[in-house]
Motif scaffolding. Structure first.
Motif, PDB file in Angstrom:
ATOM      1  N   PHE A 298     -22.028 -19.156  89.286  1.00 32.58           N
ATOM      2  CA  PHE A 298     -21.896 -20.085  88.161  1.00 32.58           C
ATOM      3  C   PHE A 298     -22.392 -21.471  88.551  1.00 32.58           C
ATOM      4  O   PHE A 298     -23.081 -22.148  87.786  1.00 32.58           O
ATOM      5  N   LYS A 299     -22.049 -21.909  89.764  1.00 37.44           N
ATOM      6  CA  LYS A 299     -22.500 -23.205  90.245  1.00 37.44           C
ATOM      7  C   LYS A 299     -24.010 -23.208  90.459  1.00 37.44           C
ATOM      8  O   LYS A 299     -24.698 -24.196  90.163  1.00 37.44           O
ATOM      9  N   LYS A 300     -24.538 -22.083  90.971  1.00 38.55           N
ATOM     10  CA  LYS A 300     -25.972 -22.013  91.258  1.00 38.55           C
ATOM     11  C   LYS A 300     -26.811 -22.105  89.989  1.00 38.55           C
ATOM     12  O   LYS A 300     -27.859 -22.757  89.977  1.00 38.55           O
ATOM     13  N   ILE A 301     -26.361 -21.445  88.903  1.00 35.77           N
ATOM     14  CA  ILE A 301     -27.153 -21.490  87.673  1.00 35.77           C
ATOM     15  C   ILE A 301     -27.176 -22.903  87.105  1.00 35.77           C
ATOM     16  O   ILE A 301     -28.195 -23.361  86.578  1.00 35.77           O
ATOM     17  N   ASP A 302     -26.070 -23.636  87.249  1.00 39.55           N
ATOM     18  CA  ASP A 302     -26.047 -25.032  86.797  1.00 39.55           C
ATOM     19  C   ASP A 302     -27.010 -25.893  87.619  1.00 39.55           C
ATOM     20  O   ASP A 302     -27.720 -26.746  87.077  1.00 39.55           O
ATOM     21  N   LEU A 303     -27.040 -25.658  88.924  1.00 40.33           N
ATOM     22  CA  LEU A 303     -27.966 -26.397  89.789  1.00 40.33           C
ATOM     23  C   LEU A 303     -29.411 -26.033  89.461  1.00 40.33           C
ATOM     24  O   LEU A 303     -30.303 -26.896  89.468  1.00 40.33           O
ATOM     25  N   LEU A 304     -29.653 -24.769  89.167  1.00 38.09           N
ATOM     26  CA  LEU A 304     -31.000 -24.330  88.795  1.00 38.09           C
ATOM     27  C   LEU A 304     -31.471 -25.011  87.520  1.00 38.09           C
ATOM     28  O   LEU A 304     -32.605 -25.512  87.444  1.00 38.09           O
ATOM     29  N   LEU A 305     -30.606 -25.059  86.517  1.00 41.69           N
ATOM     30  CA  LEU A 305     -30.990 -25.678  85.242  1.00 41.69           C
ATOM     31  C   LEU A 305     -31.222 -27.181  85.403  1.00 41.69           C
ATOM     32  O   LEU A 305     -32.103 -27.751  84.751  1.00 41.69           O
TER      33      LEU A 305
END
Length: 497
Positions: A298-305
């Motif tokens: 969940f944290k990674k997808i936010d960082l990706l976006l």
């Protein structure tokens, strides 16, 4: 404590306590004697120690908390009691329960519950790693998850649900965590509950018979109402007073929202219902992106976006497991659909998700995929890499049901629109939650170039939204001269009012 007080009281039992006055005097003298005793000092000292460990949570002092719990663990293992009933200083310190992870305060709250109440994400994560009970109850029957939703601490909520917290547990008033999130207007927590758990009971009732939808409508939390309806909340459950959710509607918009979902609740070919209640149009399992598993993803997808928003090509490719040189990938079709020659195997293994990387079609809590963000912010190079990496162009967001093409038209990204419509499977006439197509938004923005691209790729002007309006009607009513001239050239029967 009570045994000690009883012993001291017995010293005064020789007095005549047949009348109330003597009895009260005796009780007062016994209490004063107890306060002067060593037992009271020990209890007071123990209580102060309990308060001190909770103080570390209140001040967010993780290092101090770690030291206290580490001390407790070490002393238990290194020193045994002199004998089972020994209460010497050494044994008392060794067996001090105030340094236990299960210690609780005057409200019956454990360290984990107290940390969840204050939104101490790092401390919650540490305590869960130490084996804290995730569903511990306080004197109100509330768990740490109750307090996370009550206060709107989404980060804490995600950790607790990921650690198998019961999402449907009820407190003494019958309220589930979803009830508390809806009652207090924490839309982020409502989304997180549905996002991280498929077991959430959207229609559970409290002791008053109110469902979460009753509470959301009562306090006019329109965003939460929409999220509940999108997750199949029933609109026909009365509470104990016989009131339906619509009876609590504060304005026309809320009533219209309920009516809209009622009107469009028939199952469609695209939907894949999982039960009798899973027939809402907006819940098609083919429409949305992949939900990440666990807090880390969940944290990674936010960082990706965020990396896509900032147009950080190397970081975006790193999260996705792609090469940061888009020229490294020339995606051609396979020799034939079942071919597994060396060339086709390399084609299949292209920029796929590495074991610890993010799938290109993963979405965040609002349903935005990397392709949505690339389209919204006009990141053309990233958009091409994502499409080459098999990003699906027709995935929709949760709340607005918009595709990347909707966003590209709304934010007037002409080159992005051209790139998206090149995809053979791109739905040019996809409808969002209002029934509007990408062509509608291009017309509203009076962007003739984007309108022309969409029309050249088969966009239909006659598609009506849920209010019964078509693109042609909008152009006529809003006097969009640039678009009207374009439509005149294409449609002989078009008349500009």
């Amino acid at each position: 404590m009570f045994a000690s007080l009883l012993t001291i009281t017995c010293k005064f039992s020789s007095l005549d306590v047949s009348n109330e006055k003597n009895f009260l005097v005796t009780s007062l003298e016994a209490a004063l004697e107890f306060i002067k005793s060593d037992q009271f000092n020990k209890i007071k000292s123990s209580q102060q120690t309990v308060n001190s460990i909770f103080e570390t949570v209140a001040t967010n002092d993780l290092s101090q908390l770690q030291e206290l719990l580490k001390y407790k663990k070490t002393k238990k293992g290194d020193a045994d009691l002199c004998h089972p009933l020994c209460d010497c200083d050494t044994c008392t310190k060794s067996a001090d329960s105030s340094h236990d992870i299960a210690a609780f305060n005057e409200k019956g709250q454990t360290l984990l519950t107290f940390a969840a109440l204050l939104g101490r994400t790092e401390i919650v994560e540490f305590l869960m790693g130490m084996g804290a009970e995730v569903d511990s109850l306080d004197y109100y029957g509330r768990t740490p998850l109750h307090y996370a939703t009550l206060k709107g601490h989404q980060g804490v909520l995600l950790i607790l649900v990921n650690c198998k917290a019961d999402v449907n547990v009820k407190d003494h008033d019958g309220n589930s965590p979803l009830h508390l999130a809806c009652n207090n207007g924490h839309e982020n927590c409502v989304k997180a509950l549905f996002y991280t758990s498929k077991a959430v009971d959207v229609d559970c009732v409290n002791k008053h018979g109110d469902t979460p939808l009753h509470l959301a409508i009562k306090w006019n939390h329109a965003g939460i109402v929409r999220v509940l309806l999108e997750n199949n909340a029933a609109t026909s459950i009365p509470n104990k007073k016989g009131k339906l959710p619509i009876d609590f509607a504060q304005n026309y918009y809320t009533e219209r929202l309920l009516q809209q979902f009622h009107d469009h609740s028939e199952p469609t070919p695209d939907t894949c219902p999982t039960g009798p209640s899973a027939s809402t149009k907006t819940l098609s399992c083919k429409e949305h992106g992949i939900r990440p598993k666990g807090v880390d993803q969940f944290k990674k997808i936010d960082l990706l976006l965020k990396a896509i928003e900032k147009n950080d090509l190397p970081l975006t490719c790193f999260y996705l497991g792609f090469s940061n040189d888009s020229s490294d990938y020339s995606f051609e079709s396979k020799c034939h659909p079942l071919c597994n020659c060396e060339k086709c195997e390399d084609w299949e293994s292209g920029p796929e998700m590495v074991a610890d990387k993010i799938n290109v079609n993963t979405c965040n809590i609002d349903g935005f995929t990397p392709l949505h963000f690339a389209a919204k912010y006009g990141r053309l190079e990233l958009l091409r890499i994502l499409l080459d990496g098999r990003a699906l162009p027709n995935l929709k967001t949760y709340k607005t049901l918009q595709t990347p093409l909707h966003l590209a038209c709304t934010y007037q990204r002409l080159q992005v629109v051209k790139e998206l419509v090149k995809c053979g499977n791109c739905e040019v006439d996809a409808q969002d939650y209002k029934g509007n197509t990408p062509l509608y938004y291009a017309c509203v923005k009076n962007d003739a170039k984007i309108v022309e691209v969409l029309l050249n790729n088969g966009a239909n002007c006659d598609v009506r939204n849920y209010q019964g309006n078509s693109v042609i009607k909008e152009v006529q009513e809003k006097s969009l001269f640039g678009i009207s001239n374009l439509l005149k050239d294409r449609f002989e029967d078009f008349v500009f009012l």
